[in-house]
Design a protein around this motif. Structure first.
Motif, mmCIF file in Angstrom:
data_model
loop_
_atom_site.group_PDB
_atom_site.id
_atom_site.type_symbol
_atom_site.label_atom_id
_atom_site.label_comp_id
_atom_site.label_asym_id
_atom_site.label_seq_id
_atom_site.Cartn_x
_atom_site.Cartn_y
_atom_site.Cartn_z
ATOM 1 N N LYS A 132 30.808 36.223 52.123
ATOM 2 C CA LYS A 132 31.942 37.152 52.120
ATOM 3 C C LYS A 132 32.453 37.457 50.716
ATOM 4 O O LYS A 132 33.228 38.400 50.529
ATOM 5 C CB LYS A 132 33.077 36.595 52.977
ATOM 6 C CG LYS A 132 32.806 36.672 54.469
ATOM 7 C CD LYS A 132 34.013 36.235 55.285
ATOM 8 C CE LYS A 132 33.754 36.377 56.774
ATOM 9 N NZ LYS A 132 34.930 35.964 57.585
ATOM 10 N N LYS A 133 32.009 36.667 49.733
ATOM 11 C CA LYS A 133 32.424 36.913 48.360
ATOM 12 C C LYS A 133 31.546 37.967 47.676
ATOM 13 O O LYS A 133 31.847 38.404 46.568
ATOM 14 C CB LYS A 133 32.380 35.599 47.561
ATOM 15 C CG LYS A 133 33.322 34.540 48.086
ATOM 16 C CD LYS A 133 33.184 33.238 47.330
ATOM 17 C CE LYS A 133 33.790 33.300 45.944
ATOM 18 N NZ LYS A 133 35.246 33.485 45.970
ATOM 19 N N THR A 184 30.339 43.595 53.930
ATOM 20 C CA THR A 184 30.996 44.610 54.768
ATOM 21 C C THR A 184 32.489 44.716 54.496
ATOM 22 O O THR A 184 33.035 45.823 54.367
ATOM 23 C CB THR A 184 30.769 44.293 56.256
ATOM 24 O OG1 THR A 184 29.360 44.168 56.504
ATOM 25 C CG2 THR A 184 31.349 45.388 57.138
ATOM 26 N N ARG A 185 33.174 43.578 54.398
ATOM 27 C CA ARG A 185 34.632 43.641 54.217
ATOM 28 C C ARG A 185 35.004 44.234 52.870
ATOM 29 O O ARG A 185 36.044 44.882 52.740
ATOM 30 C CB ARG A 185 35.267 42.265 54.396
ATOM 31 C CG ARG A 185 35.047 41.276 53.274
ATOM 32 C CD ARG A 185 35.912 40.049 53.487
ATOM 33 N NE ARG A 185 35.880 39.159 52.332
ATOM 34 C CZ ARG A 185 36.677 38.107 52.197
ATOM 35 N NH1 ARG A 185 37.563 37.819 53.125
ATOM 36 N NH2 ARG A 185 36.603 37.341 51.128
ATOM 37 N N GLN A 186 34.151 44.043 51.855
ATOM 38 C CA GLN A 186 34.408 44.671 50.554
ATOM 39 C C GLN A 186 34.148 46.170 50.628
ATOM 40 O O GLN A 186 34.918 46.978 50.107
ATOM 41 C CB GLN A 186 33.539 44.033 49.475
ATOM 42 C CG GLN A 186 33.989 42.653 49.032
ATOM 43 C CD GLN A 186 35.386 42.672 48.422
ATOM 44 O OE1 GLN A 186 36.297 42.004 48.908
ATOM 45 N NE2 GLN A 186 35.569 43.444 47.371
ATOM 46 N N LEU A 187 33.051 46.546 51.258
ATOM 47 C CA LEU A 187 32.738 47.966 51.390
ATOM 48 C C LEU A 187 33.864 48.707 52.110
ATOM 49 O O LEU A 187 34.211 49.838 51.739
ATOM 50 C CB LEU A 187 31.430 48.135 52.164
ATOM 51 C CG LEU A 187 30.170 47.590 51.497
ATOM 52 C CD1 LEU A 187 28.992 47.692 52.459
ATOM 53 C CD2 LEU A 187 29.858 48.328 50.201
ATOM 54 N N ALA A 198 29.519 49.102 57.721
ATOM 55 C CA ALA A 198 30.719 49.701 57.130
ATOM 56 C C ALA A 198 30.776 51.217 57.265
ATOM 57 O O ALA A 198 31.803 51.821 56.952
ATOM 58 C CB ALA A 198 30.820 49.310 55.653
ATOM 59 N N GLY A 199 29.682 51.831 57.688
ATOM 60 C CA GLY A 199 29.705 53.280 57.836
ATOM 61 C C GLY A 199 29.175 54.029 56.629
ATOM 62 O O GLY A 199 29.678 55.097 56.282
#
Length: 232
Positions: free
Chosen positions: A133-134, A139-142, A175-176
């Motif tokens: 996740k780092k 995905t969460r960063q994108l 993320a799309g």
């Protein structure tokens, strides 16, 4: 990698008119930090600035914001930018530098900071699954970048790491984003306008193929999603 103390770094940054030591100061108005308003591109993890220096010098029609975690490395970026701009005979600087933790980028980049393109070059691959996740392409960063990356805007990504590259393809889909160009050996590809980074030169000398892709942001962020990501 731990950065060594460089006594000369602070004076260089103190004298640099395009280094912002307080990344919160623009507060959604990074365009106001440049001499004129024009499309803005963003490099995340610019390091010593060899890439952004050449890119900015060759494209005066674009404003470039470059961010790295440590301000000390940005002192080297200033030196490289000054050298390259001098070689190109340019006195104006369409570059702005700042230091901040990119994982928390929504603290300093707002939805008003419209970005046309993002560059991520040779970021930390964080190979252990507990640290995925780092990754700057997770995905969460994108999804955070989509707060300010306009629909139709591009992400340009280079890496030497096979696992990170393959995982990033999955992150982009989640993320799309839609991959528009992809090569697993950039220097043997037909891509016409590559600019080497300092890491890239070393990896190529070691015979490591460079993976590269261009992905288009297909997703429009809603205000509710933007507010939720700010709290993430």
């Amino acid at each position: 990698m731990r950065m060594r103390n460089k006594p000369w770094a602070k004076p260089v940054l103190d004298e640099c008119p395009y280094f912002y030591d307080d990344p919160f100061r623009p507060n959604g108005a990074w365009q106001n930090c440049f001499a004129k308003r024009q499309p803005m591109h963003l490099e995340l993890g610019c390091g010593k600035g060899t890439f952004i220096a050449r890119l900015a010098a060759e494209h005066p029609e674009i404003n470039y914001l470059a961010i790295d975690m440590k301000s000390v490395v940005l002192a080297s970026a200033v030196k490289n930018i000054e050298q390259v701009f001098q070689e190109h005979g340019r006195s104006d600087r369409n570059v702005v530098l700042t230091a901040y933790d990119i994982e928390r980028i929504l603290n300093i980049m707002k939805e008003e900071d419209i970005v046309e393109r993002i560059y991520i070059n040779f970021c930390n691959p964080w190979p252990k699954s507990s640290y995925h996740k780092k990754r700057l392409t997770h995905t969460r960063q994108l999804q955070k970048y989509q707060t300010f990356l306009r629909p139709g805007g591009e992400l340009h990504f280079k890496t030497d790491d096979d696992a990170l590259f393959e995982d990033t393809l999955g992150y982009l889909k989640e993320a799309g984003f839609e991959v528009k160009y992809l090569t697993r050996d950039l220097h043997r590809s037909d891509y016409p306008s590559n600019i080497d980074t300092e890491h890239e030169v070393r990896f190529c000398e070691e015979g490591i193929p460079i993976k590269f892709l261009i992905a288009e942001n297909l997703r429009v962020r809603t205000l509710d999603e933007i507010e939720w990501k700010k709290r993430d």
